[in-house]
Design an enzyme around this catalytic site. Structure first.
Site, mmCIF file in Angstrom:
data_model
loop_
_atom_site.group_PDB
_atom_site.id
_atom_site.type_symbol
_atom_site.label_atom_id
_atom_site.label_comp_id
_atom_site.label_asym_id
_atom_site.label_seq_id
_atom_site.Cartn_x
_atom_site.Cartn_y
_atom_site.Cartn_z
ATOM 1 N N THR A 123 0.144 2.493 5.356
ATOM 2 C CA THR A 123 0.111 3.898 4.943
ATOM 3 C C THR A 123 -1.264 4.300 4.439
ATOM 4 O O THR A 123 -1.736 5.403 4.712
ATOM 5 C CB THR A 123 1.172 4.186 3.856
ATOM 6 N N PHE A 173 4.809 10.074 -1.469
ATOM 7 C CA PHE A 173 5.372 8.800 -1.910
ATOM 8 C C PHE A 173 6.844 8.923 -2.280
ATOM 9 O O PHE A 173 7.408 8.043 -2.910
ATOM 10 C CB PHE A 173 4.598 8.276 -3.130
ATOM 11 N N CYS A 184 7.948 5.575 -4.290
ATOM 12 C CA CYS A 184 7.347 4.366 -3.719
ATOM 13 C C CYS A 184 6.757 3.474 -4.805
ATOM 14 O O CYS A 184 5.959 3.927 -5.626
ATOM 15 C CB CYS A 184 6.265 4.760 -2.721
#
Length: 199
Positions: free
Chosen positions: A15, A140, A147
């Protein structure tokens, strides 16, 4: 434990790499923002190493990354499963039903963002962030399931961006407009070719 380790690997590599490639592409097209990022990196670190300890001072670099992740969130959608029957926005959701949050669409929603398709790092100044819903920006995720790698990825991305822009100039490849392709992450189709020159 295996799932948490996999999340750290994805959050700390895939990511972040995708977010940085889009960030550099956007800065390549916006020379004023690229210059401001360069000047901030020089002012904060001079010619010395840019470390995690300096990230707090790299406010504009963080704004640039946030705006890039708004336009091209590495995770273009978030899936959840309802634990119990509920009503959400006037819609009945059964227990066990899967709910999808289209982050890419949310980040470009004109009801939440002025001129939503434009690259504008100023959207992420402190006052403007405080003025909008926490759930308008979800690169996120959010809430208790945010996350686990968000903090690490943010530090890593800011350090790498400032280091790269301090050393190199980036320019777009004429005629190349990378199309976003949703897989595990939102990748640019055909990669992200840029013209790179040393400063």
């Amino acid at each position: 434990m295996v799932n948490d380790l996999l999340t750290f690997i994805i959050a700390g590599h895939e990511t972040t790499a995708v977010a940085l490639s889009r960030t550099l592409w956007l800065l390549a097209k916006d020379r004023a923002s690229q210059q401001r990022t360069f000047e901030e990196a020089k002012a904060v670190a001079g010619d010395g190493p840019i470390t995690a300890a300096l990230v707090e001072a790299l406010s504009y670099s963080r704004q640039v990354i946030q705006e890039a992740m708004r336009l091209f969130p590495p995770a273009s959608g978030i899936g959840r499963q309802a634990r119990a029957a509920m009503e959400l926005g006037g819609i009945s959701i059964a227990a066990g039903a899967r709910v999808h949050i289209p982050v890419f669409a949310l980040h470009r929603n004109a009801r939440l963002w002025d001129n939503p398709n434009a690259f504008d790092p100023e959207r992420f100044t402190g006052d403007r962030v405080k003025a909008r819903s926490r759930y308008a920006f979800l690169p996120f995720g959010g809430g208790p399931r945010i996350c686990i790698g968000a903090g690490f990825a943010t530090i890593e991305a800011a350090v790498i961006l400032a280091t790269l822009v301090r050393s190199f100039r980036f320019a777009p490849l004429a005629g190349h407009k990378p199309k976003p392709v949703a897989r595990v992450t939102l990748r640019p189709e055909g990669g992200m070719p840029l013209l790179v020159a040393t400063r």
